[in-house]
Motif scaffolding. Structure first.
Motif, mmCIF file in Angstrom:
data_model
loop_
_atom_site.group_PDB
_atom_site.id
_atom_site.type_symbol
_atom_site.label_atom_id
_atom_site.label_comp_id
_atom_site.label_asym_id
_atom_site.label_seq_id
_atom_site.Cartn_x
_atom_site.Cartn_y
_atom_site.Cartn_z
ATOM 1 N N ASP A 74 -0.468 -1.687 8.254
ATOM 2 C CA ASP A 74 -1.449 -1.819 9.325
ATOM 3 C C ASP A 74 -0.694 -2.167 10.593
ATOM 4 O O ASP A 74 -0.344 -3.318 10.831
ATOM 5 C CB ASP A 74 -2.471 -2.899 8.986
ATOM 6 C CG ASP A 74 -3.671 -2.852 9.915
ATOM 7 O OD1 ASP A 74 -3.599 -2.128 10.930
ATOM 8 O OD2 ASP A 74 -4.665 -3.531 9.625
ATOM 9 N N SER A 110 -7.898 -1.535 -0.938
ATOM 10 C CA SER A 110 -8.087 -2.087 0.410
ATOM 11 C C SER A 110 -9.551 -2.104 0.824
ATOM 12 O O SER A 110 -9.873 -2.349 1.990
ATOM 13 C CB SER A 110 -7.281 -1.276 1.423
ATOM 14 O OG SER A 110 -7.801 0.038 1.547
ATOM 15 N N TYR A 170 0.839 -1.194 0.000
ATOM 16 C CA TYR A 170 0.000 0.000 0.000
ATOM 17 C C TYR A 170 0.879 1.250 0.000
ATOM 18 O O TYR A 170 1.843 1.347 0.758
ATOM 19 C CB TYR A 170 -0.934 -0.003 1.202
ATOM 20 C CG TYR A 170 -1.986 -1.076 1.114
ATOM 21 C CD1 TYR A 170 -3.016 -0.990 0.179
ATOM 22 C CD2 TYR A 170 -1.946 -2.187 1.953
ATOM 23 C CE1 TYR A 170 -3.986 -1.981 0.087
ATOM 24 C CE2 TYR A 170 -2.914 -3.180 1.872
ATOM 25 C CZ TYR A 170 -3.926 -3.071 0.937
ATOM 26 O OH TYR A 170 -4.888 -4.047 0.844
ATOM 27 N N VAL A 217 -10.293 0.862 3.450
ATOM 28 C CA VAL A 217 -9.551 1.006 4.707
ATOM 29 C C VAL A 217 -8.730 2.293 4.632
ATOM 30 O O VAL A 217 -7.825 2.414 3.799
ATOM 31 C CB VAL A 217 -8.642 -0.206 4.971
ATOM 32 C CG1 VAL A 217 -7.873 -0.016 6.283
ATOM 33 C CG2 VAL A 217 -9.472 -1.479 5.022
ATOM 34 N N HIS A 230 -3.260 6.043 13.393
ATOM 35 C CA HIS A 230 -3.272 4.802 12.620
ATOM 36 C C HIS A 230 -2.406 4.905 11.364
ATOM 37 O O HIS A 230 -2.132 3.882 10.735
ATOM 38 C CB HIS A 230 -4.707 4.418 12.252
ATOM 39 C CG HIS A 230 -5.531 5.532 11.708
ATOM 40 N ND1 HIS A 230 -5.828 6.672 12.421
ATOM 41 C CD2 HIS A 230 -6.159 5.691 10.504
ATOM 42 C CE1 HIS A 230 -6.589 7.471 11.696
ATOM 43 N NE2 HIS A 230 -6.786 6.908 10.537
ATOM 44 N N HIS A 239 -6.324 3.878 6.056
ATOM 45 C CA HIS A 239 -4.870 4.019 6.145
ATOM 46 C C HIS A 239 -4.122 3.030 5.248
ATOM 47 O O HIS A 239 -2.898 2.906 5.364
ATOM 48 C CB HIS A 239 -4.409 3.861 7.593
ATOM 49 C CG HIS A 239 -4.703 2.508 8.180
ATOM 50 N ND1 HIS A 239 -5.967 2.068 8.421
ATOM 51 C CD2 HIS A 239 -3.873 1.502 8.562
ATOM 52 C CE1 HIS A 239 -5.920 0.860 8.939
ATOM 53 N NE2 HIS A 239 -4.660 0.487 9.021
ATOM 54 N N LEU A 240 -4.844 2.356 4.343
ATOM 55 C CA LEU A 240 -4.210 1.450 3.393
ATOM 56 C C LEU A 240 -4.602 1.897 1.985
ATOM 57 O O LEU A 240 -5.625 1.488 1.444
ATOM 58 C CB LEU A 240 -4.633 0.004 3.652
ATOM 59 C CG LEU A 240 -4.265 -0.566 5.031
ATOM 60 C CD1 LEU A 240 -4.786 -1.984 5.183
ATOM 61 C CD2 LEU A 240 -2.756 -0.507 5.281
ATOM 62 N N ASP A 286 2.112 2.709 3.356
ATOM 63 C CA ASP A 286 1.085 2.405 4.353
ATOM 64 C C ASP A 286 1.235 0.985 4.882
ATOM 65 O O ASP A 286 1.456 0.038 4.104
ATOM 66 C CB ASP A 286 -0.304 2.555 3.740
ATOM 67 C CG ASP A 286 -0.746 3.994 3.603
ATOM 68 O OD1 ASP A 286 -0.050 4.874 4.144
ATOM 69 O OD2 ASP A 286 -1.781 4.244 2.953
ATOM 70 N N GLY A 344 -1.844 -1.684 13.636
ATOM 71 C CA GLY A 344 -2.732 -1.979 14.743
ATOM 72 C C GLY A 344 -3.053 -0.804 15.637
ATOM 73 O O GLY A 344 -3.622 -0.982 16.722
#
Length: 345
Positions: free
Chosen positions: A50, A315, A28, A318, A61, A320-321, A48, A52
């Protein structure tokens, strides 16, 4: 297209209607800064992941740790990922959140400009150097003196001068610098210290760079963004006021300052006669994409102009992706830019 409206989206259908597809899909990428060096396209995005982290309006995030460089031989050729160009662990002053970068070239050296949170929790802007546009880059031991906030973009003018444009609201901390010093009160509030709706909006900053591109040669100056009557855009003018993602390019002798409106999700632009402005609002370049953020660059490639941007369609929304894309832009005879819709009807 803000995140709250994506729950019922058919993403297969949406992607089929998109005016462009992700340049890479094995990771990403976001916030693309595109340049042509030696006849080849180089893109400097955020990477980018994930991590968590909990979602919040401070952008916690968005916990990016490193930068990759993507290259393309032409605007239609395959995009190549050149691997990690710089990691936060290799930046002595930085702790976390390697947000939107930019790059430029001078005398055969390549400079990566990037924001990160320092160990005191304050965003600063750093510089890293390489002898290759793809890196790896070696970071300077300290951030740029007197730098603050996020989203650096470095423009080279026709006379060989380089200027950095920067700033971002909410998690970008720009509102905490209204007095010239960082205000650490109410640390969990992204909107503390913002002006009232009837007051002038917070402004981005510009500073000319030193000859070695490692420091500011002057104190950063606010960039005036004006409405059609010559007045500063107001804080309550959410569809037009600056939020983040500063970029500058030049076309037919005019300077175009473009930026994101953040919570209203437009990429807008304003026009001026000098790299310092003032800039008069001129319209929208890109309507909202899937995902909360919108961040871009504008680059000339073989006598055509392109908008590099991102969305979160790969994504499936999503926030932040995100994934970097590119689309051609068109200028009208008066120099204005036709607005792009990221998805066809």
């Amino acid at each position: 297209m803000p995140e709250e409206s994506i729950e019922n989206i058919n993403f297969d259908a949406l992607n089929a209607k998109a005016i462009s597809q992700p340049l890479v899909d094995h990771m990403y990428t976001a916030d693309p800064s595109a340049h042509v060096f030696n006849g080849k396209i180089y893109i400097y995005p955020s990477h980018d992941i994930d991590a968590g982290e909990a979602f919040d309006d401070l952008g916690s995030h968005f916990a990016m740790e490193d930068y990759h460089v993507i290259s393309m031989d032409s605007i239609t050729s395959e995009a190549i990922d050149h691997g990690v160009a710089l990691h936060v662990n290799d930046v002595p002053w930085a702790k976390e959140q390697m947000w939107a970068p930019d790059a430029n070239e001078k005398d055969g050296s390549y400079y990566l400009f990037f924001p990160a949170k320092a160990h005191d929790g304050i965003f600063r802007i750093g510089v890293a150097i390489s002898n290759s546009p793809t890196g790896p880059f070696t970071a300077q031991p300290e951030a740029i003196k007197d730098s603050f906030s996020i989203d650096p973009a470095v423009f080279k003018d026709d006379d060989g001068s380089y200027y950095m444009y920067f700033g971002g609201l909410w998690g970008g901390q720009l509102q905490r610098w209204r007095t010239g010093q960082f205000n650490a009160e109410q640390p969990d509030s992204p909107t503390a210290f913002l002006p009232e709706d009837h007051e002038p909006a917070l402004l981005p900053y510009v500073a000319k760079m030193t000859d070695d591109l490692l420091e500011f040669s002057e104190k950063p100056k606010e960039i005036e963004l004006l409405d059609e009557n010559g007045n500063l855009l107001l804080a309550g003018d959410n569809d037009r006021r600056f939020f983040e993602a500063a970029w500058l390019h030049k076309y037919n002798g005019k300077y175009y300052f473009s930026y994101s409106t953040g919570d209203t999700h437009f990429i807008c632009y304003a026009m001026g006669d000098t790299p310092y402005g003032p800039f008069t609002y001129a319209g929208r370049i890109l309507n909202p994409v899937v995902g909360w953020t919108s961040h871009h660059s504008i680059c000339e490639v073989e006598n055509k102009w392109y908008l590099f941007y991102h969305d979160a369609s790969l994504s499936k929304g999503v926030t932040h992706l995100r994934s970097v894309k590119v689309a051609e832009i068109t200028y009208r005879e008066d120099g204005s830019i036709e607005t792009l819709d990221p998805y066809r009807d």
